[in-house]
Design an enzyme around this catalytic site. Structure first.
Site, PDB file in Angstrom:
ATOM      1  N   TYR A   1      -5.960  -9.077  11.694  1.00 32.10           N
ATOM      2  CA  TYR A   1      -4.609  -8.900  12.223  1.00 32.10           C
ATOM      3  C   TYR A   1      -4.560  -9.473  13.640  1.00 32.10           C
ATOM      4  O   TYR A   1      -5.575  -9.539  14.329  1.00 32.10           O
ATOM      5  CB  TYR A   1      -4.224  -7.419  12.224  1.00 32.10           C
ATOM      6  CG  TYR A   1      -4.073  -6.853  10.832  1.00 32.10           C
ATOM      7  CD1 TYR A   1      -2.906  -7.038  10.112  1.00 32.10           C
ATOM      8  CD2 TYR A   1      -5.113  -6.136  10.236  1.00 32.10           C
ATOM      9  CE1 TYR A   1      -2.768  -6.522   8.829  1.00 32.10           C
ATOM     10  CE2 TYR A   1      -4.981  -5.616   8.958  1.00 32.10           C
ATOM     11  CZ  TYR A   1      -3.810  -5.815   8.263  1.00 32.10           C
ATOM     12  OH  TYR A   1      -3.674  -5.306   6.993  1.00 32.10           O
TER      13      TYR A   1
ATOM     14  N   ASN B   1     -12.138  -1.023  -0.509  1.00 30.45           N
ATOM     15  CA  ASN B   1     -11.421  -1.565   0.643  1.00 30.45           C
ATOM     16  C   ASN B   1     -12.177  -1.271   1.935  1.00 30.45           C
ATOM     17  O   ASN B   1     -12.563  -0.122   2.185  1.00 30.45           O
ATOM     18  CB  ASN B   1     -10.030  -0.927   0.738  1.00 30.45           C
ATOM     19  CG  ASN B   1      -9.289  -1.355   1.990  1.00 30.45           C
ATOM     20  OD1 ASN B   1      -8.789  -2.467   2.078  1.00 30.45           O
ATOM     21  ND2 ASN B   1      -9.211  -0.475   2.982  1.00 30.45           N
ATOM     22  N   GLU B   2     -12.424  -2.308   2.729  1.00 29.84           N
ATOM     23  CA  GLU B   2     -12.982  -2.187   4.088  1.00 29.84           C
ATOM     24  C   GLU B   2     -14.139  -1.187   4.154  1.00 29.84           C
ATOM     25  O   GLU B   2     -14.188  -0.330   5.037  1.00 29.84           O
ATOM     26  CB  GLU B   2     -11.881  -1.802   5.084  1.00 29.84           C
ATOM     27  CG  GLU B   2     -10.849  -2.898   5.277  1.00 29.84           C
ATOM     28  CD  GLU B   2      -9.829  -2.594   6.368  1.00 29.84           C
ATOM     29  OE1 GLU B   2      -9.851  -1.477   6.937  1.00 29.84           O
ATOM     30  OE2 GLU B   2      -8.988  -3.469   6.659  1.00 29.84           O
TER      31      GLU B   2
ATOM     32  N   GLN C   1       1.987  -6.227   5.222  1.00 34.56           N
ATOM     33  CA  GLN C   1       2.279  -5.927   3.836  1.00 34.56           C
ATOM     34  C   GLN C   1       3.604  -6.572   3.444  1.00 34.56           C
ATOM     35  O   GLN C   1       4.046  -7.482   4.152  1.00 34.56           O
ATOM     36  CB  GLN C   1       2.266  -4.431   3.628  1.00 34.56           C
ATOM     37  CG  GLN C   1       0.869  -3.821   3.846  1.00 34.56           C
ATOM     38  CD  GLN C   1       0.831  -2.334   3.564  1.00 34.56           C
ATOM     39  OE1 GLN C   1       1.621  -1.772   2.850  1.00 34.56           O
ATOM     40  NE2 GLN C   1      -0.130  -1.684   4.203  1.00 34.56           N
TER      41      GLN C   1
ATOM     42  N   GLU D   1      -5.938  -9.394   3.549  1.00 30.01           N
ATOM     43  CA  GLU D   1      -5.048  -8.749   4.522  1.00 30.01           C
ATOM     44  C   GLU D   1      -4.947  -9.642   5.747  1.00 30.01           C
ATOM     45  O   GLU D   1      -5.949  -9.919   6.393  1.00 30.01           O
ATOM     46  CB  GLU D   1      -5.550  -7.355   4.930  1.00 30.01           C
ATOM     47  CG  GLU D   1      -5.407  -6.292   3.865  1.00 30.01           C
ATOM     48  CD  GLU D   1      -5.738  -4.889   4.374  1.00 30.01           C
ATOM     49  OE1 GLU D   1      -5.493  -4.611   5.572  1.00 30.01           O
ATOM     50  OE2 GLU D   1      -6.235  -4.080   3.577  1.00 30.01           O
TER      51      GLU D   1
ATOM     52  N   GLU E   1       0.843  -1.194   0.000  1.00 25.85           N
ATOM     53  CA  GLU E   1       0.000   0.000   0.000  1.00 25.85           C
ATOM     54  C   GLU E   1       0.877   1.241   0.000  1.00 25.85           C
ATOM     55  O   GLU E   1       2.003   1.230   0.503  1.00 25.85           O
ATOM     56  CB  GLU E   1      -0.893  -0.019   1.248  1.00 25.85           C
ATOM     57  CG  GLU E   1      -1.843   1.145   1.371  1.00 25.85           C
ATOM     58  CD  GLU E   1      -2.792   1.001   2.560  1.00 25.85           C
ATOM     59  OE1 GLU E   1      -3.597   1.926   2.779  1.00 25.85           O
ATOM     60  OE2 GLU E   1      -2.725  -0.018   3.260  1.00 25.85           O
TER      61      GLU E   1
END
Length: 503
Positions: free
Chosen positions: A243, A171-172, A351, A291, A26
């Site tokens: 995450y 995204n999201e 990432q 992700e 990103e």
């Protein structure tokens, strides 16, 4: 600790999509500027790309990479990153409160991805922008010529189209923090119309619709149901993000979060099945876990820094230093993706460089492999083929996030073309070695040809510019094949890759 494992040639989960080992990068922090791109660095090529970083990326054999975001994409004007560099505008990146110079745009990134041997997976802005801008981007990137946008690309020195087949629809979008955040039905309708336009351009394009930003969102999993009811027939994947961290210092609970992830995948699989049945649809939708990574060491401090700083250019941000415990976790999470590969077809480590990444690079200095680089690399190199349904009988433990968590974690992959079976094994037990007895039914004459291990390190040990190989794999010992069984011991808190020739 006694552990019996059953591997059978005919007990299969299914074919693994190579893109299970994809990546994400990103425009944030030093991922692009100071990561893959640093003009003036001793290792920079004539285009400003760092050769040392590029080689570390090539060694991972990454099949695909998601770009340019992430939260960044939800307020990004892709047109800012094309044309002469000296005419490109500097913009404010609202996601990470920094300045974006636009010196790397789609054409520069495509050049880098080609050098790295990686297929692009592009994301479009469905936050501050919409269908028209996305359609124009597609035409610029994928049409041969003879139209306004394709001829503009050619005028920028790119004669042939990139023929990008994977497109992420925002995204999201479930996240209130997202620029242009939308409600599920609102977003689902926009995603549907965008997907229809893309597939009208090229029916072979694959589209990824936004699922939940994580399984702790208040709208999860209702978000997935509502979004899919709006767009199911025109999308190929739904994205998941998650995450992981261990702020409590409880290692076994940390490892238990892999079981929690399995429940997340299973729940979204159920939502997919429900919508497919309700709509009497014929197509299948799979999961793109685009992700995932460990992220907690400096997360709170970085959040405070972002709020306080004054729009810097490519600031150091989210530069986690990963330890041996993180490597064991990543190894186990990759095992879970292998076991769920009938549902999860694409997964992107987030990432790739500097920002929560397996590769770190100092400005003007060296680049090195973080601890998590190795399990990611081994899965990418050896985890392609048929996922085997491996049975494991061993002691278990309970923790806050899951019960009956196996101390021994094993995933198996059969590469029939190459004639190998690879077992990826993590002994999670803090004190006891695992006494293994692995049956290899259907693989007569199996020979142990390679055994790699990561073991004996302090859980908090990290790699760095002055100790780049402090935590690194070595040659394993103590395992052997006799009478069609793999036997031996593996140390507590260790990771092993066992390669068997079954040709």
């Amino acid at each position: 600790m006694k552990a019996r494992v059953a591997v059978h040639r005919d007990f299969r989960i299914g074919s693994i999509d190579d893109r299970l080992y994809a990546a994400f990068i990103e425009h944030m922090g030093r991922a692009i500027y100071g990561g893959i791109y640093e003009p003036g660095h001793p290792q920079a090529d004539e285009n400003g790309f760092r050769r040392d970083v590029l080689q570390l990326v090539r060694d991972l054999k990454i099949p695909a990479i998601r770009y340019p975001g992430g939260n960044f994409v939800s307020a990004y004007n892709w047109e800012d990153g094309i044309g002469p560099k000296d005419r490109r505008p500097v913009r404010l990146d609202l996601a990470w409160r920094s300045k974006e110079t636009n010196q790397v745009g789609i054409n520069e990134f495509a050049q880098w991805a080609d050098m790295a041997g990686i297929e692009m997976m592009l994301a479009v802005n469905l936050g501050s922008r919409g269908l028209e801008e996305a359609r124009n981007f597609l035409e610029y990137v994928n049409f041969p010529g003879g139209t306004a946008w394709s001829d503009l690309r050619r005028s920028h020195g790119v004669e042939n189209p990139y023929d990008v087949k994977m497109w992420c629809l925002g995204n999201e979008m479930d996240g209130p923090w997202q620029i242009g955040h939308k409600k599920a039905v609102e977003y689902g309708r926009l995603a549907n119309e965008t997907a229809k336009a893309f597939k009208g351009f090229d029916a072979s394009i694959e589209t990824v619709v936004c699922g939940s930003s994580n399984d702790g969102m208040p709208t999860y999993p209702e978000w997935e149901r509502q979004v899919l009811e709006e767009c199911y027939e025109n999308v190929d994947y739904i994205s998941l993000h998650k995450y992981f961290g261990n702020k409590s210092g409880d290692t076994l609970n940390f490892f238990g979060k892999i079981e929690e992830t399995g429940r997340y995948i299973q729940a979204i699989g159920g939502a997919i099945d429900y919508v497919k049945a309700k709509k009497r649809a014929k197509n299948d939708v799979y999961i793109c876990f685009d992700e995932w990574n460990v992220w907690y060491h400096d997360r709170d401090e970085d959040s405070r820094r972002i709020k306080a700083w004054d729009w810097p250019e490519s600031p150091a941000l989210l530069e986690e230093s990963y330890n041996f415990e993180d490597a064991l976790f990543v190894a186990g999470l990759l095992n879970e993706f292998i076991r769920r590969s009938d549902r999860v077809r694409i997964a992107c480590i987030a990432q790739l460089v500097n920002v929560i990444a397996p590769i770190r690079a100092e400005k003007g200095g060296p680049a090195w492999r973080q601890t998590i680089y190795y399990p990611y690399q081994f899965a990418s190199l050896y985890g392609r083929g048929i996922a085997l349904n491996v049975g494991v009988d061993c002691p278990t433990y309970d923790c806050r996030v899951a019960d009956d968590v196996k101390y021994l974690d094993v995933a198996g992959v059969h590469d029939a073309d190459g004639g190998f079976v690879t077992l990826f094994m993590v002994n999670r037990h803090p004190d006891e070695a695992a006494d293994l007895d692995v049956s290899l039914t259907g693989f007569a004459g199996a020979r142990l040809v390679e055994h790699l291990s990561m073991e004996g390190h302090d859980l908090r040990a990290t790699n760095g510019p002055d100790a780049q190989d402090r935590v690194a794999p070595g040659r394993g010992a103590g395992l052997g094949v006799e009478d069609g069984r793999l036997r031996g011991g593996i140390a507590p808190l260790s990771y092993h890759v066992v390669r068997l020739d079954v040709s």
